[in-house]
Design an enzyme around this catalytic site. Structure first.
Site, mmCIF file in Angstrom:
data_model
loop_
_atom_site.group_PDB
_atom_site.id
_atom_site.type_symbol
_atom_site.label_atom_id
_atom_site.label_comp_id
_atom_site.label_asym_id
_atom_site.label_seq_id
_atom_site.Cartn_x
_atom_site.Cartn_y
_atom_site.Cartn_z
ATOM 1 N N ASP A 236 0.849 -1.197 0.000
ATOM 2 C CA ASP A 236 0.000 0.000 0.000
ATOM 3 C C ASP A 236 0.885 1.247 0.000
ATOM 4 O OD1 ASP A 236 -2.291 -1.453 0.163
ATOM 5 O OD2 ASP A 236 -2.885 -0.769 2.160
ATOM 6 N N LYS B 68 -7.989 1.000 -5.442
ATOM 7 C CA LYS B 68 -9.195 0.465 -4.818
ATOM 8 C C LYS B 68 -10.453 1.206 -5.251
ATOM 9 C CE LYS B 68 -6.924 -0.895 -0.462
ATOM 10 N NZ LYS B 68 -7.037 -2.363 -0.415
ATOM 11 N N GLY C 192 -3.283 -7.262 8.101
ATOM 12 C CA GLY C 192 -2.659 -7.466 9.402
ATOM 13 C C GLY C 192 -1.241 -7.995 9.354
ATOM 14 N N SER D 255 -0.649 -1.121 6.079
ATOM 15 C CA SER D 255 -0.057 -0.223 7.065
ATOM 16 C C SER D 255 1.270 -0.763 7.603
ATOM 17 C CB SER D 255 -1.047 -0.048 8.219
ATOM 18 O OG SER D 255 -2.373 -0.030 7.731
#
Lengths: 211, 301
Positions: free
Chosen positions: B33, B90, B223, B245
Site C-alpha cells: 500500500d 481500490k 494485518g 499499514s
C-alpha cells in the site's frame, strides 16, 4: 544424454509453479531454485515470468548473480519467459538503473513494451518448426527491440520477434507455461540435448516402463 | 526464418486467461500500500511486485473515520508516473463508476475493497464487464467463490486491515484452504450440500473437488506486519501477500519493506527469515481485535 537430468526453475518470485508442472508432465526431473546450492545442482534453468526488477534484486540479495552469470557463460541451457527473457537479455530498455541482466542471448528487451495490463493480449503464433500455431499469452509483455546476427527468430507478432533462440538459450516474450501446451518446453529441452528427440509427441509410449 | 509476413495478427485483450495471468506473475511477491509517489518509489526500490495506490492506509482510515472513497486520479497518476511495476487501486464495493474511472486511468488491477466504505449493500461489481482484472477480499470459501462467479481474477483473504494483527488473516486463509481440503474428500452427492452451505455455484465446487484449488490465485492481506507474518500465511497456503499499514507505519519502512520481500521468497527457510528479521526496529503498534469499533472484514456479501 545418459543419467538423469534435473531442470531448475528460478523460484525467487513469479509463475514458477506453472513451469514446474509442465516440466514434470514431460517426465523431466524439475525443482525450484532459490539458492546457490540449488543452482549448482541443476543442469538447465527456466527463468519464469514475474516482476523482472524484483527478481534482479533478489538475485543480488541472495548473492546469486555472479554464480548464475558463470553458469550461463559456461553454456547452461536457459529458457526465459517474459520477465525471464528480460533477465536473459544483453540490454534492457525502460528498466531500473540498478536492474541486472545476464547477457545469455544477444537481444535488447524493452520492459512493458506492449503497454499496461489493459493492453495484455492473446494471439495465435506461427512458430518455425511447429505444425500447428502456438497460443501465446502476453502479460504486460516486453518487446524485443533488436536481435544480434546469430539469433534465430522463431516467431513474431506484427513483425516484432516474440520467440528467439541462440544455442542452448531460448527466450519468449509471452507465457508458454500458461497455455497448457508443452511443445516449446519440449523443443528447448531437445535442442539443449536434455531430452531425446524420440520422446517428442510420445506421451503414451513411455518406452522404459513398458513391461 | 520462415514466412512471418502476417500483416496484422489477431489479438484478443481482456480475456480471463490474460486477467488471471497477471495474478500468476505476482505470486511469491509483496504488494505494498502506498499513498504518494515517494512511498511508491520506496516500495519499488525494495522489490515490491506491485503497489496499491490509496489515499490513506487502513490504519489511518480506522483512526480518522468518515467515508472512504476511491483516490484522487491525480494521485494515482502521480504514482503511475514514478513506478514501472504494476499499479493497483481500490474501488468501493459495488461502486462500478469508480471502477470505470480507474480502468480509464490504466491501473493494472482494481481492488473492490472492504477497506473503503461500501457503496452497495447488496451487489458487488459485475467484474466481467471490465477489461482490467479485479481482486476481491474474502473471509471464507463461499465468499471467495461468489466473487469469482462475479469475475474476480484474484482472491485475497481479508484479514483485518489496519490492525497490524495477523490473527484474522490466519483465520480467513485457514478457513478458505481448510474447506477446499474437505471438498476434495467429499463424494459427488455431498458437493450439492457444500454448494448450498457455502451459497456458491455448484460448478465451482465441482471444479475444486477435481483440482483441489481455487481457479484463481489466493493471496493474503489484512494485518501482516513482519517477515514472520508473511512466512506464516504463505506456509498456510497464501501465494503472495499484500502489506498495507505494516510497512509505512513501522519504525523503519525501507528495512521492513526489504525484509518482507525476502521473507515472501524464502518463507520456508527459518535461517534466512531470522537474518531478515534482525534489527528492523519496531513493527507497527497494532490493535487487539476486541478493541475494534468497526470490523472491515464484515463488509462484503
Amino acid at each position: 544424454m545418459t543419467g538423469s537430468v534435473t531442470v531448475g526453475v528460478l523460484a525467487l518470485q513469479g509463475a514458477f509453479a506453472a513451469h514446474l508442472s509442465i516440466l514434470r508432465d514431460l517426465g523431466v526431473e524439475a525443482c525450484e531454485v532459490k539458492t546457490n546450492e540449488q543452482l549448482a545442482s541443476v543442469d538447465a534453468l527456466v527463468i519464469p515470468g514475474g516482476e523482472s526488477t524484483t527478481m534482479s534484486m533478489l538475485l543480488v540479495k541472495g548473492d546469486m548473480l555472479d554464480p548464475l552469470r558463470q553458469r550461463v557463460d559456461d553454456g547452461m541451457p536457459v529458457f526465459g519467459t517474459c520477465a525471464g527473457m528480460i533477465l536473459c537479455s544483453e540490454r534492457i530498455e525502460d528498466g531500473r538503473a540498478d536492474q541486472h541482466c545476464l547477457s545469455a542471448i544477444p537481444i535488447v528487451s524493452r520492459r512493458n513494451g506492449y503497454g499496461r495490463q489493459i493492453d495484455s493480449f492473446e494471439a495465435e503464433l506461427d512458430v518455425t518448426g511447429l505444425d500447428e500455431p502456438f497460443h501465446g499469452v502476453f502479460i504486460r509483455a516486453p518487446v524485443v527491440d533488436s536481435v544480434g546476427d546469430d539469433v534465430t527468430v522463431l516467431a513474431a507478432v506484427d513483425g516484432q520477434p516474440v520467440l528467439c533462440s541462440h544455442g542452448p538459450v531460448t527466450v519468449a516474450s509471452f507465457h508458454p507455461e500458461l497455455s497448457g501446451d508443452p511443445r516449446l518446453h519440449r523443443r528447448w529441452l531437445i535442442d539443449a540435448g536434455l531430452l531425446p528427440e524420440g520422446l517428442a509427441e510420445a506421451s503414451d509410449e513411455t518406452a522404459e516402463v513398458t513391461p | 526464418m520462415t514466412d512471418q509476413s502476417h500483416s496484422s495478427q489477431e489479438r484478443s485483450t481482456g480475456s480471463p486467461l490474460v486477467k488471471r495471468g497477471l495474478a500468476e506473475m505476482l505470486k511469491g511477491g509483496v504488494i505494498m500500500d502506498v499513498v504518494n509517489p515517494e512511498q511508491a518509489r520506496i516500495a519499488e526500490d525494495a522489490g515490491a511486485v506491485a503497489v496499491m495506490a490509496l489515499e490513506r492506509v487502513p490504519s489511518d482510515i480506522r483512526k480518522e473515520g468518515g467515508v472512504s472513497r476511491m483516490s484522487d486520479p491525480e494521485m494515482i497518476q502521480g504514482i503511475q508516473a514514478v513506478c514501472s511495476i504494476p499499479v493497483m487501486a481500490k474501488a468501493r464495493i459495488g461502486h462500478f463508476a469508480e471502477a470505470q474511472i480507474l480502468q480509464s486511468l490504466g491501473v493494472d488491477y482494481i481492488d473492490e475493497s472492504e477497506v473503503l466504505t461500501p457503496a452497495d449493500e447488496t451487489h458487488h461489481i459485475d467484474k466481467f464487464a471490465f477489461g482490467v482484472p479485479f481482486v476481491c477480499g474474502a473471509t471464507n470459501l463461499g465468499e471467495a467463490l461468489r466473487r469469482i462467479s462475479e469475475g474476480a481474477c484474484m482472491i485475497r483473504s481479508k484479514g483485518e486491515a489496519g490492525t497490524g494483527n495477523v490473527v484474522e488473516a490466519v483465520r480467513h486463509i485457514r478457513s478458505i484452504n481448510g474447506d477446499i481440503r474437505k471438498i476434495t474428500q467429499a463424494d459427488s452427492a455431498e458437493l450439492f450440500e457444500w454448494a448450498k452451505q457455502l451459497r456458491a455455484p455448484l460448478p465451482l465446487i465441482q471444479e475444486i473437488a477435481e483440482t483441489g484449488e481455487l481457479p484463481v490465485p489466493v493471496f493474503c492481506a489484512g494485518g501482516i506486519a513482519t517477515p514472520a507474518d508473511a512466512s506464516l500465511v504463505m506456509q498456510l497456503g497464501a501465494q503472495a501477500v499484500f502489506v498495507g499499514s505494516g510497512i509505512f507505519k513501522s519504525d523503519e519502512p525501507v528495512k521492513m519493506a526489504n525484509a518482507i520481500v525476502e521473507a515472501a521468497t524464502h518463507y520456508q527457510d527459518p535461517q534466512i527469515l531470522a537474518k531478515v528479521s534482525t534489527g528492523l526496529g519496531d513493527a507497527m503498534k497494532g490493535l487487539e481485535m476486541a478493541t475494534l469499533e468497526t470490523k472491515l472484514a464484515e463488509r462484503g456479501w
